[in-house]
Structures are given as C-alpha cells and as structure tokens.
Design a protein around this motif. Structure first.
Motif, PDB file in Angstrom:
ATOM      1  N   ILE A 133       0.844  -1.451  -0.237  1.00 39.82           N
ATOM      2  CA  ILE A 133       0.229   0.117  -0.014  1.00 39.82           C
ATOM      3  C   ILE A 133       0.740   1.365   0.266  1.00 39.82           C
ATOM      4  O   ILE A 133       1.898   1.278   0.876  1.00 39.82           O
ATOM      5  N   GLU A 134       0.489   1.790  -0.774  1.00 38.01           N
ATOM      6  CA  GLU A 134       1.464   3.142  -1.158  1.00 38.01           C
ATOM      7  C   GLU A 134       0.692   4.642  -0.093  1.00 38.01           C
ATOM      8  O   GLU A 134      -0.486   4.899  -0.302  1.00 38.01           O
ATOM      9  N   CYS A 135       1.101   5.669   0.319  1.00 38.59           N
ATOM     10  CA  CYS A 135       0.516   7.019   1.008  1.00 38.59           C
ATOM     11  C   CYS A 135       1.559   7.796   0.349  1.00 38.59           C
ATOM     12  O   CYS A 135       3.552   7.889   0.749  1.00 38.59           O
ATOM     13  N   ARG A 136       1.124   9.028  -0.510  1.00 42.16           N
ATOM     14  CA  ARG A 136       1.990  10.053  -0.986  1.00 42.16           C
ATOM     15  C   ARG A 136       1.567  11.278  -0.342  1.00 42.16           C
ATOM     16  O   ARG A 136       0.223  11.755  -0.627  1.00 42.16           O
ATOM     17  N   SER A 137       2.319  11.713  -0.239  1.00 42.57           N
ATOM     18  CA  SER A 137       2.260  13.129   0.143  1.00 42.57           C
ATOM     19  C   SER A 137       2.113  13.937  -1.330  1.00 42.57           C
ATOM     20  O   SER A 137       2.939  14.289  -2.301  1.00 42.57           O
ATOM     21  N   LEU A 138       1.105  14.744  -1.930  1.00 41.70           N
ATOM     22  CA  LEU A 138       1.038  15.359  -3.430  1.00 41.70           C
ATOM     23  C   LEU A 138       2.020  16.609  -3.517  1.00 41.70           C
ATOM     24  O   LEU A 138       2.334  17.169  -4.629  1.00 41.70           O
ATOM     25  N   ASP A 139       1.296  17.488  -2.574  1.00 43.08           N
ATOM     26  CA  ASP A 139       1.728  18.388  -2.666  1.00 43.08           C
ATOM     27  C   ASP A 139       2.930  19.428  -1.181  1.00 43.08           C
ATOM     28  O   ASP A 139       3.057  20.592  -1.010  1.00 43.08           O
ATOM     29  N   PHE A 140       3.126  19.079  -0.744  1.00 42.29           N
ATOM     30  CA  PHE A 140       4.464  18.666   0.338  1.00 42.29           C
ATOM     31  C   PHE A 140       5.464  17.987   0.564  1.00 42.29           C
ATOM     32  O   PHE A 140       4.908  16.272   0.448  1.00 42.29           O
ATOM     33  N   GLN A 141       6.670  18.379   1.253  1.00 36.42           N
ATOM     34  CA  GLN A 141       6.737  17.194   1.825  1.00 36.42           C
ATOM     35  C   GLN A 141       7.135  16.467   3.215  1.00 36.42           C
ATOM     36  O   GLN A 141       6.955  17.158   4.060  1.00 36.42           O
ATOM     37  N   ALA A 142       6.441  15.382   3.340  1.00 36.88           N
ATOM     38  CA  ALA A 142       6.784  15.274   4.715  1.00 36.88           C
ATOM     39  C   ALA A 142       7.849  13.799   5.676  1.00 36.88           C
ATOM     40  O   ALA A 142       7.616  12.136   4.707  1.00 36.88           O
ATOM     41  N   THR A 143       7.776  14.433   6.128  1.00 31.49           N
ATOM     42  CA  THR A 143       9.559  13.906   7.031  1.00 31.49           C
ATOM     43  C   THR A 143       8.987  12.805   7.717  1.00 31.49           C
ATOM     44  O   THR A 143       9.723  12.227   7.782  1.00 31.49           O
ATOM     45  N   THR A 144       7.596  12.675   8.203  1.00 32.94           N
ATOM     46  CA  THR A 144       7.195  12.004   9.389  1.00 32.94           C
ATOM     47  C   THR A 144       5.727  11.556   8.765  1.00 32.94           C
ATOM     48  O   THR A 144       4.819  12.745   8.093  1.00 32.94           O
ATOM     49  N   MET A 145       5.305   9.987   8.414  1.00 28.79           N
ATOM     50  CA  MET A 145       4.756   9.615   8.370  1.00 28.79           C
ATOM     51  C   MET A 145       4.057   8.099   9.712  1.00 28.79           C
ATOM     52  O   MET A 145       4.625   8.247  10.055  1.00 28.79           O
ATOM     53  N   PHE A 146       2.475   8.501   9.362  1.00 29.10           N
ATOM     54  CA  PHE A 146       1.822   7.611  10.426  1.00 29.10           C
ATOM     55  C   PHE A 146       1.128   6.176   9.689  1.00 29.10           C
ATOM     56  O   PHE A 146       0.248   7.084   8.468  1.00 29.10           O
ATOM     57  N   TRP A 147       0.859   4.727   9.880  1.00 31.60           N
ATOM     58  CA  TRP A 147      -0.466   4.352   9.725  1.00 31.60           C
ATOM     59  C   TRP A 147      -0.980   3.609  10.878  1.00 31.60           C
ATOM     60  O   TRP A 147      -0.401   3.573  11.853  1.00 31.60           O
ATOM     61  N   TYR A 148      -1.970   4.053  10.603  1.00 31.83           N
ATOM     62  CA  TYR A 148      -3.512   3.100  11.460  1.00 31.83           C
ATOM     63  C   TYR A 148      -3.936   2.275  10.902  1.00 31.83           C
ATOM     64  O   TYR A 148      -4.355   1.431   9.260  1.00 31.83           O
ATOM     65  N   ARG A 149      -4.229   1.231  11.387  1.00 28.36           N
ATOM     66  CA  ARG A 149      -5.474   0.505  11.178  1.00 28.36           C
ATOM     67  C   ARG A 149      -7.055   0.261  11.910  1.00 28.36           C
ATOM     68  O   ARG A 149      -7.218   0.953  12.936  1.00 28.36           O
ATOM     69  N   GLN A 150      -7.756   0.149  10.625  1.00 30.26           N
ATOM     70  CA  GLN A 150      -9.214   0.402  11.685  1.00 30.26           C
ATOM     71  C   GLN A 150      -9.652  -0.304  11.549  1.00 30.26           C
ATOM     72  O   GLN A 150     -10.272  -1.281   9.856  1.00 30.26           O
ATOM     73  N   PHE A 151     -10.322  -1.377  12.066  1.00 27.58           N
ATOM     74  CA  PHE A 151     -11.178  -2.303  11.832  1.00 27.58           C
ATOM     75  C   PHE A 151     -12.641  -1.962  11.722  1.00 27.58           C
ATOM     76  O   PHE A 151     -13.267  -0.668  12.919  1.00 27.58           O
ATOM     77  N   PRO A 152     -13.667  -2.438  11.933  1.00 29.43           N
ATOM     78  CA  PRO A 152     -15.083  -2.454  11.152  1.00 29.43           C
ATOM     79  C   PRO A 152     -15.541  -1.754  12.224  1.00 29.43           C
ATOM     80  O   PRO A 152     -15.860  -2.356  13.317  1.00 29.43           O
ATOM     81  N   LYS A 153     -15.708  -0.599  12.295  1.00 32.76           N
ATOM     82  CA  LYS A 153     -17.233   0.510  13.472  1.00 32.76           C
ATOM     83  C   LYS A 153     -16.212   0.269  14.411  1.00 32.76           C
ATOM     84  O   LYS A 153     -16.290   0.129  16.024  1.00 32.76           O
ATOM     85  N   GLN A 154     -14.794   0.126  14.124  1.00 32.12           N
ATOM     86  CA  GLN A 154     -14.068   0.390  15.330  1.00 32.12           C
ATOM     87  C   GLN A 154     -13.570   1.813  14.674  1.00 32.12           C
ATOM     88  O   GLN A 154     -12.988   2.236  14.029  1.00 32.12           O
TER      89      GLN A 154
END
Lengths: 116, 117
Positions: free
Chosen positions: A21-42
């Motif tokens: 899975i890719e995560c791109r910042s389109l119009d800014f430079q991101a030194t820090t990114m975070f990944w989250y997980r969300q279960f259904p209705k949680q």
C-alpha cells in the motif's frame, strides 16, 4: 491545501501473498508519516511511525516482520503486508506531517484490504 | 501511555439543534494536543478542531467549539445549528508533543452522530 493520496483504495489478495500500500504526499514534503489500522466500526489504532531515511518505529504488539514500512523519499511511504492472512483484512489509513514540529496531520483516503 | 474515552457510542439529534459529544483522556504528560476528527461514510478523516493543552481559551471553528477542562481531563465538542452533513463518526484524539516533535494520534472509540431531518 495539503493532500495525501493512498493507493490502492481497495485490494483483494489471496492468503499467503504480500500486498503493498502506497501513501504519497502530493503537494508537500513529509518527513514523518503514520500508519493506522481500523477494524469495522472501531477506532483507528496507530501501527507505526515512519520517518524518511530511517527505520520505522512500531507500536507495541505490531509485528514488524509482517508489516514492512519503507519511507524512502519525502513524499512516499509504503506499507507491505507480508504473507497476508484473513485476520489481516482491515482498513489501513496513512497520515503525513510536514515535519515533527507540525501538529497537523493530513490523512489519506484509506485502503480496504481483504484477504481471501 | 495515554487513553482516550468516548462514552457515547451513538447520538441522534434533530437538524438545527445543538449537540455535545463527550471525551475524557488520561495522561501524565504536560505538553500535548487534543483533536476532534470527523469520519463520514467515505472514511476520509477530516480535522474538525484542535486544542493546545497549554492554552486555556477554548478553541472554536465556526459552528464547532470545545469545552476543554484540563484539570478534569475533559474535552467535549459542541456542534451548534447541526446540519445533515454533520452526520458522521466523530473521534476524539490525543497527541503528545515531546522533545519538539509530535507523536502519532491516540483515538477514542468514536461517537456515531446522526442528524435527523
């Protein structure tokens, strides 16, 4: 504004395969990114913090060998779910900050992963 | 570690009414931020409002305002003149700000807000 794009929006994969899975910042430079997980209705659960050019920091209980994170450039972080199993099926969301001192996080639209 | 508690799984109000969503948190830190995020059916996370812990003044953004009680560790969201488009999941979130840098967010379980026409 600041835009964060995730790709793909949804993916179905077979058990035992890996998916990226890719995560791109389109119009800014991101030194820090975070990944989250969300279960259904949680809620969203923080999985890891990704810093450009260094190893990711994983939250307690998150298997670093299963969820590989790479932040090779200032605009791209990737999450690879290795040897996926049905219990890995979930909604994965990334967010990005321009730098560590910046408190505003910009979220991607999320990726729905289904492992069959 | 910090925790965020939202005790209202679901709320329903009539359009144009005012509604308050509750949130409490627990932390031993002094330098932190609190947020309310909205997640509509599209699942896109949208920032509603942000509060710096060191500021006593409650944050406001148009129809949205917070009641921040630092000693009680309470951070409620008030939505005035509610609109149908406000229907969504609302998440309260906490963020540490340590060593000049911001951590990831700790979210509450969310409140499903339904605005009835």
């Amino acid at each position: 504004g600041a835009v964060v794009s995730q790709h793909p929006s949804w993916v179905i994969c077979k058990s035992g395969t890996s998916v990226k899975i890719e995560c791109r910042s389109l119009d800014f430079q991101a030194t820090t990114m975070f990944w989250y997980r969300q279960f259904p209705k949680q809620s969203l659960m923080l999985m890891a913090t990704s810093n450009e050019g260094s190893k990711a920091t994983y939250e307690q209980g998150v298997e670093k060998d299963k969820f590989l994170i790479n932040h090779a450039s200032l605009t791209l972080s990737t999450l690879t779910v290795t040897s996926a199993h049905p219990e890995d099926s979930s909604f994965y969301i990334c967010s990005a900050r321009k730098d560590r001192a910046n408190t505003e996080a910009f979220f991607g639209q999320g990726t729905r992963l289904t492992v069959v | 570690a910090q925790t965020v508690t939202q005790s209202q799984p679901e709320m329903s109000v009539q359009e144009a009414e005012t509604v308050t969503l509750s949130c409490t948190y627990d932390t031993s830190e002094n330098n932190y931020y609190l947020f309310w995020y909205k997640q509509p059916p599209s699942r896109q996370m949208i920032l509603v409002i942000r509060q710096e812990a060191y500021k006593q003044q409650n944050a406001t953004e148009n129809r949205f305002s917070v009641n921040f009680q630092k000693a009680a560790k309470s951070f409620s969201l008030k939505i005035s003149d509610s609109q149908l488009g406000d229907t969504a999941m609302y998440f309260c979130a906490f963020m540490n700000f340590l060593g000049g840098g911001a951590d990831g967010l700790t979210f509450g379980k969310g409140t499903h807000l339904i605005i009835q026409p």
